[in-house]
Design an enzyme around this catalytic site. Structure first.
Site, mmCIF file in Angstrom:
data_model
loop_
_atom_site.group_PDB
_atom_site.id
_atom_site.type_symbol
_atom_site.label_atom_id
_atom_site.label_comp_id
_atom_site.label_asym_id
_atom_site.label_seq_id
_atom_site.Cartn_x
_atom_site.Cartn_y
_atom_site.Cartn_z
ATOM 1 N N ASP A 157 36.730 34.724 39.729
ATOM 2 C CA ASP A 157 35.469 35.241 40.278
ATOM 3 C C ASP A 157 34.452 35.479 39.151
ATOM 4 O OD1 ASP A 157 36.631 37.484 39.183
ATOM 5 O OD2 ASP A 157 36.597 38.665 41.038
ATOM 6 N N SER A 158 34.848 35.177 37.903
ATOM 7 C CA SER A 158 33.869 35.130 36.804
ATOM 8 C C SER A 158 32.782 34.101 37.115
ATOM 9 C CB SER A 158 34.553 34.790 35.480
ATOM 10 O OG SER A 158 35.357 33.644 35.605
ATOM 11 N N GLU B 80 44.259 42.118 30.985
ATOM 12 C CA GLU B 80 42.962 41.888 30.323
ATOM 13 C C GLU B 80 42.611 43.095 29.452
ATOM 14 O OE1 GLU B 80 39.797 40.511 32.853
ATOM 15 O OE2 GLU B 80 38.278 40.824 31.303
ATOM 16 N N LYS C 57 45.175 35.578 42.938
ATOM 17 C CA LYS C 57 45.159 36.683 41.963
ATOM 18 C C LYS C 57 44.343 37.823 42.543
ATOM 19 C CE LYS C 57 42.776 36.421 37.843
ATOM 20 N NZ LYS C 57 41.762 37.490 37.978
ATOM 21 N N GLU D 89 43.204 42.116 41.759
ATOM 22 C CA GLU D 89 43.072 43.114 40.687
ATOM 23 C C GLU D 89 43.476 44.491 41.187
ATOM 24 O OE1 GLU D 89 39.087 43.153 39.178
ATOM 25 O OE2 GLU D 89 39.074 41.007 38.763
ATOM 26 N N ASP E 10 41.150 33.490 42.502
ATOM 27 C CA ASP E 10 40.906 34.916 42.725
ATOM 28 C C ASP E 10 40.598 35.211 44.186
ATOM 29 O OD1 ASP E 10 41.171 36.356 40.342
ATOM 30 O OD2 ASP E 10 39.175 35.777 39.632
HETATM 31 O O1 KIV Z 1 37.632 35.683 36.928
HETATM 32 C C1 KIV Z 1 38.101 35.449 35.800
HETATM 33 O O2 KIV Z 1 37.610 34.613 35.050
HETATM 34 C C2 KIV Z 1 39.257 36.199 35.364
HETATM 35 C C3 KIV Z 1 39.653 36.055 33.931
HETATM 36 C C4 KIV Z 1 38.873 37.007 33.113
HETATM 37 C C5 KIV Z 1 41.097 36.232 33.742
HETATM 38 O O3 KIV Z 1 39.820 36.936 36.110
#
Ligand code: KIV
Length: 270
Positions: A43-44, A179, A110, A112, A82
């Site tokens: 989600d970056s 992280e 993934k 969080e 994500d």
């Molecule tokens: O969204 C992302 O790029 C991430 C990385 C920082 C691991 O979760």
């Protein structure tokens, strides 16, 4: 195509594995050519693709779109995606949204957080959806954390993190991603779970895998560069510079020369 069993085997054999974020077909193809082991539709993309200042505006629809783009062009890497902000606030939401992401081509989702997500992890896993748990600095909670800061800096908070990891692994988490934690914490978590691949970003050299945001390792950062980032483009030239930078990253991870001490948080736990 690399699968979860391969990543577990890599850990058993002490073979480090590479991971990069990826959001589009051209980059996915370059990563396939470079034999990157795993790609993350992170989600970056809220920052790197959409220009927001956090990951919070990203939707499930965005992740589904980018996951499909990447999967079409890369048949080699293990593909994680994500679940974005508030897409797993309830177990029911998590199942509904993870289904969409998996149907777009992800092999794992993934999420969080910590032990409060144990029921969500168990429910996803029971329904055939492997889960990577992202702990330490969790960008979706940036407003609760009060900024992007190194986490688990004391013995007490490191022990609490280890305990959260244990509860999540007991619930079924198949990969842990850490992280921005001291290198000592990355090492302790990787050693505590011999069956669970642990991926680090700013978690030192002793995790089983390493991940970076692809724009960061290509030097496409606007302003602040995090300590754990190395610009793999800086020594490249010629027509295949991007591909060479990605290949160099993969080699550096598997030879364990990245991250070096300069990209590591060496903090003594007290
Ligand atoms: O969204 C992302 O790029 C991430 C990385 C920082 C691991 O979760």
């Amino acid at each position: 195509m690399i699968n979860l069993s391969d990543l577990r085997r890599f850990k058993k054999e002490g073979r480090k594995f590479s991971c990069l974020t990826c959001y589009d077909a051209s980059m996915a193809k370059a990563m396939e050519t470079a034999q990157i082991d795993s790609v993350l539709i992170g989600d970056s993309l809220g920052m790197t693709i959409q220009g927001h200042d956090s990951t919070l505006p990203v939707t499930v629809r965005d992740i589904v779109y980018h996951t499909a783009c990447v999967r079409r062009a890369n048949q080699h890497a293990f593909l994680m995606a994500d679940l974005p902000f508030m897409a797993y606030a309830t177990t029911k939401d998590a199942l509904k949204n993870a289904k969409k992401v998996m149907q777009a081509g992800a092999q794992m989702v993934k999420i969080e957080g910590g032990a409060w997500l144990s029921d969500t992890v168990a429910s996803l896993t029971r329904n055939g959806i492997p889960v990577c748990m992202h702990l330490g600095l969790t960008p979706q909670s940036v407003h609760v954390l009060g900024g992007y800061k190194v986490q688990a800096r004391t013995r007490q908070s490191a022990d609490a993190l280890l305990q959260e990891c244990k509860m999540l692994v007991d619930a079924g988490a198949a990969i842990l991603l850490l992280e921005c934690v001291p290198a000592q914490v990355g090492k302790e978590v990787a050693q505590a779970f011999p069956e669970i691949p642990v991926i680090g970003i700013g978690a030192g050299a002793d995790t089983d895998g390493q991940v970076l945001v692809v724009q960061d390792m290509l030097g496409l950062t606007d302003g602040h560069v995090a300590k754990f980032v190395y610009n793999f483009m800086s020594k490249q030239s010629g027509p295949y510079a991007i591909l060479d930078a990605i290949t160099t990253y993969h080699q550096a991870v598997i030879k364990n020369t990245f991250p070096a001490l300069e990209q590591t948080f060496q903090i003594e736990l007290k």
